[in-house]
Design an enzyme around this catalytic site. Structure first.
Site, PDB file in Angstrom:
ATOM      1  N   GLU A 102       0.845  -1.205   0.000  1.00 25.91           N
ATOM      2  CA  GLU A 102       0.000   0.000   0.000  1.00 25.91           C
ATOM      3  C   GLU A 102       0.875   1.248   0.000  1.00 25.91           C
ATOM      4  O   GLU A 102       2.015   1.219   0.469  1.00 25.91           O
ATOM      5  CB  GLU A 102      -0.869   0.018   1.266  1.00 25.91           C
ATOM      6  CG  GLU A 102      -2.334  -0.272   1.030  1.00 25.91           C
ATOM      7  CD  GLU A 102      -3.079   0.808   0.249  1.00 25.91           C
ATOM      8  OE1 GLU A 102      -2.439   1.605  -0.484  1.00 25.91           O
ATOM      9  OE2 GLU A 102      -4.306   0.859   0.364  1.00 25.91           O
ATOM     10  N   ASP A 103       0.319   2.340  -0.503  1.00 24.31           N
ATOM     11  CA  ASP A 103       1.055   3.607  -0.422  1.00 24.31           C
ATOM     12  C   ASP A 103       1.010   4.168   0.990  1.00 24.31           C
ATOM     13  O   ASP A 103       2.018   4.586   1.546  1.00 24.31           O
ATOM     14  CB  ASP A 103       0.508   4.640  -1.435  1.00 24.31           C
ATOM     15  CG  ASP A 103      -1.001   4.844  -1.353  1.00 24.31           C
ATOM     16  OD1 ASP A 103      -1.679   4.145  -0.573  1.00 24.31           O
ATOM     17  OD2 ASP A 103      -1.511   5.710  -2.088  1.00 24.31           O
ATOM     18  N   ASP A 106      -3.956   5.047   6.564  1.00 23.71           N
ATOM     19  CA  ASP A 106      -4.455   6.231   7.253  1.00 23.71           C
ATOM     20  C   ASP A 106      -5.415   5.735   8.344  1.00 23.71           C
ATOM     21  O   ASP A 106      -4.981   5.422   9.447  1.00 23.71           O
ATOM     22  CB  ASP A 106      -5.134   7.103   6.191  1.00 23.71           C
ATOM     23  CG  ASP A 106      -5.562   8.460   6.712  1.00 23.71           C
ATOM     24  OD1 ASP A 106      -4.901   8.983   7.601  1.00 23.71           O
ATOM     25  OD2 ASP A 106      -6.569   9.004   6.207  1.00 23.71           O
ATOM     26  N   PHE A 155      -1.708  15.770   5.433  1.00 26.34           N
ATOM     27  CA  PHE A 155      -1.956  15.350   4.054  1.00 26.34           C
ATOM     28  C   PHE A 155      -0.681  15.459   3.226  1.00 26.34           C
ATOM     29  O   PHE A 155      -0.012  16.495   3.211  1.00 26.34           O
ATOM     30  CB  PHE A 155      -3.068  16.201   3.422  1.00 26.34           C
ATOM     31  CG  PHE A 155      -3.529  15.624   2.120  1.00 26.34           C
ATOM     32  CD1 PHE A 155      -4.393  14.536   2.099  1.00 26.34           C
ATOM     33  CD2 PHE A 155      -3.067  16.140   0.920  1.00 26.34           C
ATOM     34  CE1 PHE A 155      -4.796  13.980   0.883  1.00 26.34           C
ATOM     35  CE2 PHE A 155      -3.466  15.587  -0.301  1.00 26.34           C
ATOM     36  CZ  PHE A 155      -4.328  14.504  -0.306  1.00 26.34           C
ATOM     37  N   ARG A 168       0.880  12.431  -8.464  1.00 26.53           N
ATOM     38  CA  ARG A 168       1.387  11.074  -8.250  1.00 26.53           C
ATOM     39  C   ARG A 168       2.785  10.888  -8.814  1.00 26.53           C
ATOM     40  O   ARG A 168       3.535  10.028  -8.362  1.00 26.53           O
ATOM     41  CB  ARG A 168       0.482  10.047  -8.939  1.00 26.53           C
ATOM     42  CG  ARG A 168      -0.855   9.836  -8.279  1.00 26.53           C
ATOM     43  CD  ARG A 168      -1.478   8.549  -8.819  1.00 26.53           C
ATOM     44  NE  ARG A 168      -2.919   8.537  -8.712  1.00 26.53           N
ATOM     45  CZ  ARG A 168      -3.584   8.172  -7.616  1.00 26.53           C
ATOM     46  NH1 ARG A 168      -2.938   7.797  -6.543  1.00 26.53           N
ATOM     47  NH2 ARG A 168      -4.898   8.179  -7.603  1.00 26.53           N
TER      48      ARG A 168
HETATM   49  P1  IMP Z   1      -7.601   4.293   4.815  1.00 25.59           P
HETATM   50  O1  IMP Z   1      -6.346   3.740   5.449  1.00 25.59           O
HETATM   51  O2  IMP Z   1      -8.657   3.266   4.588  1.00 25.59           O
HETATM   52  O3  IMP Z   1      -8.096   5.492   5.567  1.00 25.59           O
HETATM   53  O4  IMP Z   1      -7.331   4.830   3.367  1.00 25.59           O
HETATM   54  C1  IMP Z   1      -6.142   4.974   2.847  1.00 25.59           C
HETATM   55  C2  IMP Z   1      -6.267   5.616   1.488  1.00 25.59           C
HETATM   56  O5  IMP Z   1      -6.613   7.009   1.609  1.00 25.59           O
HETATM   57  C3  IMP Z   1      -4.922   5.563   0.831  1.00 25.59           C
HETATM   58  O6  IMP Z   1      -4.764   4.402   0.055  1.00 25.59           O
HETATM   59  C4  IMP Z   1      -4.891   6.843   0.025  1.00 25.59           C
HETATM   60  O7  IMP Z   1      -5.450   6.609  -1.243  1.00 25.59           O
HETATM   61  C5  IMP Z   1      -5.781   7.791   0.797  1.00 25.59           C
HETATM   62  N1  IMP Z   1      -4.956   8.699   1.655  1.00 25.59           N
HETATM   63  C6  IMP Z   1      -4.849   8.687   2.996  1.00 25.59           C
HETATM   64  N2  IMP Z   1      -4.025   9.645   3.441  1.00 25.59           N
HETATM   65  C7  IMP Z   1      -3.588  10.301   2.346  1.00 25.59           C
HETATM   66  C8  IMP Z   1      -2.673  11.418   2.137  1.00 25.59           C
HETATM   67  O8  IMP Z   1      -2.081  12.002   3.077  1.00 25.59           O
HETATM   68  N3  IMP Z   1      -2.476  11.792   0.856  1.00 25.59           N
HETATM   69  C9  IMP Z   1      -3.086  11.187  -0.210  1.00 25.59           C
HETATM   70  N4  IMP Z   1      -3.927  10.141  -0.067  1.00 25.59           N
HETATM   71  C10 IMP Z   1      -4.187   9.697   1.194  1.00 25.59           C
HETATM   72 MG    MG Z   2      -4.075   3.786  -1.786  1.00 20.53          MG
END
Ligand code: IMP
Ligand code: MG
Length: 181
Positions: A102-103, A106, A155, A168
């Protein structure tokens, strides 16, 4: 390095491409040591993880395979918590180790739901590699096994992470600047 602007927002340099490369190399070395010879499957979560997954995959010191999934955002309320695989995992997974890439994690909710689906496919082991981790935002029971950088809940963009589809392709990672910066 200079600041960059997208959609009228200013971002300042946060993590350099050299620092990113170094961490990816270290994570690749760990995965190589733990999973070499077991035919690991690297599962890249589109779209954001593709630069990380590409570099990580090429840095592995042994045979491995790569697959891609794309997960939808939530449908309906949070309590239903439905995460759909828009592009699903079709590769055989049973009995082999899977490393989900994963990138960023969050809230962790996307990953939590996907891991549930993955467990039902009976891999021999599941590991989570995330380039970025925001532990203060975490709302799910997720413990990434490989973490590039632990960061505050701000962010960020670049190296796969986007703002409305933009940024990206930046080689470095940038953080949203505070208004008084
Ligand atoms: P979560 O962990 O389910 O809340 O979602 C994670 C997704 O939200 C990631 O895969 C990103 O696509 C997006 N995301 C969360 N934080 C950021 C950020 O700081 N910048 C850009 N995308 C983010
Ligand atoms: Mg993602």
């Amino acid at each position: 390095m200079k600041t960059v602007s997208y959609n009228g927002l200013t971002f300042r340099p946060f993590i350099t491409s050299a620092e990113i490369s170094e961490r990816i190399g270290a994570i690749a070395a760990e995965i190589t040591e733990q999973y070499c010879g077991q035919n690991p499957l690297i599962v890249c979560v589109l779209n954001g993880a593709f630069p990380f997954a590409a570099d990580l995959f090429r840095a592995l010191g042994c045979d491995a395979e790569i697959a891609f999934v794309r997960l939808s955002s939530y449908v309906g309320t949070e309590s239903t918590g439905e995460v759909r695989q828009v592009v699903g995992l079709t590769e055989p997974v049973e009995g082999r180790p899977v490393i989900v890439v994963e990138d960023i994690i969050d809230t962790g909710r996307t990953m939590e739901k996907f891991l549930g689906d993955l467990r039902a496919m009976n891999p021999s082991d599941i590991k989570v590699a995330t380039l970025l981790f925001k532990p203060e935002s975490l709302k799910a029971d997720i413990h990434p096994d490989y973490i590039g950088f632990t960061i505050p809940p701000k962010f960020i963009i670049g190296f796969g992470l986007d703002l409305d589809g933009k940024a990206r392709n930046l080689r470095d990672i940038y953080v949203l600047a505070d208004e008084n910066e």
